[in-house]
Design a protein around this motif. Structure first.
Motif: not given
Length: 912
Positions: A774-788, A829-834
């Motif tokens: 639960a404590t590990a932080v995983i880095q990204g690889e430059g992908e594009t994320i849309l946050v709503v 590459h990913l949609l992160l939406t509430d």
């Protein structure tokens, strides 16, 4: 007639040909289309020649087999014909029938004959003649089965050709027509078997026109006598659909017709005899729930206002429905008793006539038995006694009616004298109170049964009623204590009984047991109150989750800005711990409001309880004894196991606090199936199968006032330092959200029992997977994320965290603005939406549209609590992954990375 051999069908003299003429005759035979397959073999069983039919029947195709050995071409032939070939080469003719496996693998039934090929006295080879009889044998087998079935049939059956001549008859058919043997019927025509002159021809023509004829006609027996028969004839058709004959069945109904005729005559005589019955009518009715009239005389019109035609077979009205509702049960009971004792009956009752008048009737009758025990009908007379009843004195009439009402009333009937002493008490009252009329006779009702808290007020109201003040009598409700100590709520409708001078001599009360109704109303009121509070707490928890998101994100950023500083690390750790406690508080609020994110799965309740025993023992301390009573056959429940463990732990801690001087905590499991009646006692619970977990303690118990508020959030009998008041409310919300029910049974000084009804799981539980770090932080690889995300602070925290992880981030405050970005060419590459959105479509609707338009875009939802949209997400074929608020940077990094990795894998699989 002797069947021709295969050799005679093909080449009658082939076996006597010399070798010089063999080829000439063989060629001639192969050219001819003989009806069988022919093969000529030399003495070494090599093919000299074979017909086209041989090739076709044995699947040899067009390949050259001249000179090839028979057993090499047809491997199955050696095992089947090897011995026969050996005998044939010694000069013997052999014939038989066997099953042969063709070269293409298909099995055929073959009739064959093998003869030696002679040159003078020397055998130079042999001739095989074969015929495939697979279909012929199948048809013969089917015919034998069909003939056997028809012969064994109990129903009379016969077959005719299209001219109406009998071609087959079974023994039952011959018996009906009086023939000694079925074969005696063969060749008979329909004119000699059925009906009057000319009738058989009409029947046969109708059969040919329509394909079927069913009716009643005369059957002419062998001795010339006629019987009444029910005949059914149908055309029989071949594979091409053309009629090939007819099949008929018949049933002798002569005795039935004679019986019906005799019964009709008997009924006519009975009606004629009874039509002149004065002031009443005669009847014969079936012994069914409506007492359906078969015969009824004309006098019924004068008595009931209905003609016999209206009552017979219930054509317009059923006699039983005319009986006055207050008399119906009594009448049925008395007649049923007479039927059971096989004796005549006499019963008086009221009816409601066609005009709406009420009349009194006296019915006298006798059960009519069919056999030793079955009652076929009731016969008797009904007399109008209205004038006789009306002439009876008013007091006697009222008393009789009161007695009848007491016997059948569904309400409590109670009569009290002026001092409140019991003078009459009915059977329903006994069922409710447990006291018989004999036990209560002469006893003061108020002193013996009315709850002490309400006794004085009840006596005062009774005194006012006896005083006779006012015409309107109040409707009263009070609590009584039954004989077994149970409290029952009774609602009373009261009436004064006066003598001829108007003096009140007694009070008559009709009471209804309202205990269950009031309990249901209390539960509904409580449920409505809890629902209202739940909506409020759910909204607060949602907003609080967003605040916690902002606080947690900023604390994590602060920790990253000032790394390796022990003092900063200490303060940020304390702040994050406080955020965790706040998140736990919001989860309790969401649990109560039934909006937490549950992960229900089939769970072994007995295993869960067993695994928790050691934890409970450490938590509760040595002064609390823990006992388990688990039923061995307890079902698995569909529930979130982690939340259930938390709920049981809360209940156990509450039980411990109620047992300050020690005691026993018992956890019991069982199964329960609730039908419609049982489920009706719990307005929020549906009928079905449930797993019941009972948590019982031997503590101080609860008062009724505490019980009424036990599930309210923030309500607690403990001081403020010992609890938040959310324990029971969290359990309540969790159970309700899981589709179950919770109830508390408690009495001061006698401990408390909490019963959890959880839905039965239809499939077995699976082993749980191990939790990831639960404590590990995983880095990204430059992908594009849309946050709503509509909350600006939360959105900025998420955007900053994603950027720090190495992602390219685009953001939008609503689904509408996010759609504009997509329309302008953005391909994330990913949609992160509430899930919750301020305007228009919610996050799930938007996610579905994005998934359909851009299947390669991964989807990750965010939410702080469940609601209708999340339920819809569960119902999708492939629900979207969910990230629960509040979450930290580590969890965000893992969830985003998991979705992106899954996206890459899906793209790779699609390409392959």
């Amino acid at each position: 007639m002797k069947r021709r051999s295969l050799f005679e069908k093909a080449l009658p003299s082939l076996s006597r040909l010399d070798e010089a003429s063999t080829n000439r005759v063989l060629c001639q035979a192969l050219v001819q289309h003989v009806p069988v397959a022919v093969a000529v073999l030399d003495s070494h069983l090599r093919f000299i020649g074979l017909s086209d039919r041989w090739r076709t029947q044995y699947g040899l195709g067009d390949g050259a087999v001249q000179g090839d050995h028979l057993y090499e071409v047809m491997p199955d032939a050696e095992a089947l014909w090897g011995e026969a070939h050996a005998r044939c080469l010694k000069g013997e003719t052999v014939a038989s029938e066997d099953s042969l496996l063709r070269a293409d693998g298909r099995e055929e039934r073959v009739r064959w004959e093998a003869r030696p090929l002679m040159r003078g006295a020397r055998v130079t080879g042999l001739v095989m003649i074969t015929e495939v009889v697979t279909r012929q044998r199948s048809l013969e087998h089917e015919a034998r089965i069909r003939d056997a079935a028809m012969e064994a049939a109990l129903s009379p059956l016969a077959m005719f050709d299209l001219d109406g001549t009998v071609t087959y008859a079974n023994a039952a058919f011959a018996e009906v027509l009086g023939y000694a043997r079925p074969t005696d019927l063969l060749g008979q025509r329909t004119e000699a078997l059925w009906g009057q002159p000319g009738e058989a021809a009409r029947i046969w023509q109708s059969l040919l026109d329509t394909g079927r004829w069913i009716g009643v006609t005369n059957a002419i027996r062998a001795d010339g006598s006629a019987r009444v028969a029910q005949v059914s004839v149908s055309l029989a058709r071949g594979g091409d659909g053309a009629a090939v004959g007819a099949i008929a069945s018949c049933v002798d109904i002569t005795a039935q017709r004679e019986t019906e005729k005799a019964l009709g005559e008997s009924q006519r005589r009975l009606v004629t005899l009874m039509d002149n019955l004065p002031g009443g009518f005669a009847f014969r009715c079936r012994n069914d729930s409506f007492w359906t009239m078969e015969i009824i005389s004309k006098g019924c019109f004068d008595v009931l206002g209905y003609s016999p035609e209206a009552l017979i077979d219930n054509r317009l009205v059923a006699f039983a429905t005319l009986i006055h509702p207050e008399d119906d049960k009594r009448v049925r009971r008395e007649i049923l008793e007479a039927i059971n004792l096989a004796r005549p009956f006499q019963v008086s009752f009221r009816v409601i006539t066609r005009k709406g008048d009420v009349k009194w009737l006296m019915q006298q009758g006798t059960p009519q038995f069919a056999g030793k025990s079955e009652v076929q009908a009731l016969e008797g007379v009904v007399i109008d006694i209205t004038d006789r009843v009306v002439a009876t004195e008013d007091l006697h009439r009222e008393k009789a009616r009161a007695e009848q009402y007491l016997d059948v009333a569904a309400s409590i009937i109670l009569a009290l004298d002026r001092q409140g002493r019991v003078t009459r008490f009915n059977r329903k009252g006994t069922e409710v109170t447990g006291y018989t009329e004999e036990e209560l006779a002469g006893q003061n009702w108020f002193d013996l049964l009315v709850d002490p808290a309400e006794r004085q007020e009840a006596k005062r109201a009774f005194a006012e009623i006896v005083a006779g003040d006012g015409e309107e009598l109040p409707y009263l409700e009070n609590q009584i204590r039954a004989k077994g100590g149970q409290r029952r709520v009774i609602g009373w409708n009261l009436a004064r009984i006066r003598d001829q001078t108007g003096y009140v001599v007694s009070v008559l009360g009709s009471g209804e047991d309202l205990t269950e109704q009031r309990e249901i109303e209390r539960q509904l009121l409580q449920a409505q109150k809890m629902q209202a509070v739940g909506e409020l707490t759910g909204g607060l928890a949602h907003d609080f989750n967003n605040l916690l998101m902002a606080v947690q994100g900023n604390i994590e950023f602060l920790r990253d800005v000032v790394p390796d500083d022990p003092s900063v690390e200490r303060y940020t750790a304390a702040a994050l711990k406080a955020v965790g406690r706040g998140a736990e508080l919001t989860q309790r609020l969401l649990a109560f409001s039934r909006k937490q994110l549950l992960r229900p799965e089939p769970t072994s309740i007995n295993r869960l309880v067993g695994d928790m025993t050691e934890l409970l023992a450490r938590t509760l301390g040595p002064h609390i004894r823990i006992s388990t009573e688990v039923a061995a056959d307890t079902w698995d429940a569909l529930v979130d196991p982690a939340q259930l463990e938390n709920a049981l732990l809360n209940l156990a801690i509450n039980a411990r606090d109620a047992m300050k001087d020690g005691g026993t905590l018992t956890i019991a499991t069982s199964n329960e199936t609730l039908n419609d009646v049982a489920a009706a006692r719990h307005p929020t619970l549906s009928p079905g199968q449930y797993v019941v977990i009972a948590v019982r303690d031997t503590g101080t118990g609860m008062t009724q006032e505490v019980l009424d508020r036990a599930f309210e959030p923030f309500f607690s009998t403990k001081d403020s330092t010992r609890g938040s008041g959310l324990g029971l409310s969290m359990v309540y919300g969790f159970v309700k959200q899981s589709g179950g029910h919770i109830e508390i049974q408690s009495e001061v000084g006698h401990g408390t029992s909490v019963l959890l009804h959880l839905p039965h799981a239809s499939r077995a539980p699976s082993d749980a997977l191990e939790d990831e770090d639960a404590t590990a932080v995983i880095q990204g690889e430059g992908e594009t994320i849309l946050v709503v995300e509509d909350d600006e602070e939360v959105r900025s925290i998420i955007v900053a965290a994603l950027k720090s992880l190495g992602y390219v981030v685009r953001q939008a405050p609503s689904a509408g603005e996010a759609q504009h970005l997509l329309d302008d060419g953005l391909r994330p590459h990913l949609l992160l939406t509430d899930v919750l959105q301020p305007h228009g479509k919610d996050g799930i609707q938007f996610a579905q549209e994005v998934h359909e338009a851009f299947p390669q875009c991964a989807i990750l939802l965010m939410s702080g609590y469940t609601e209708d949209a999340m339920e819809r997400n569960k119902q999708l074929d492939k629900p979207f992954a969910l990230l629960r608020k509040p979450f930290g940077k580590a969890e965000l990094s893992r969830q985003v990375r998991a979705r992106l990795d899954a996206r890459v894998e899906n793209i790779h699989q699609a390409a392959v």
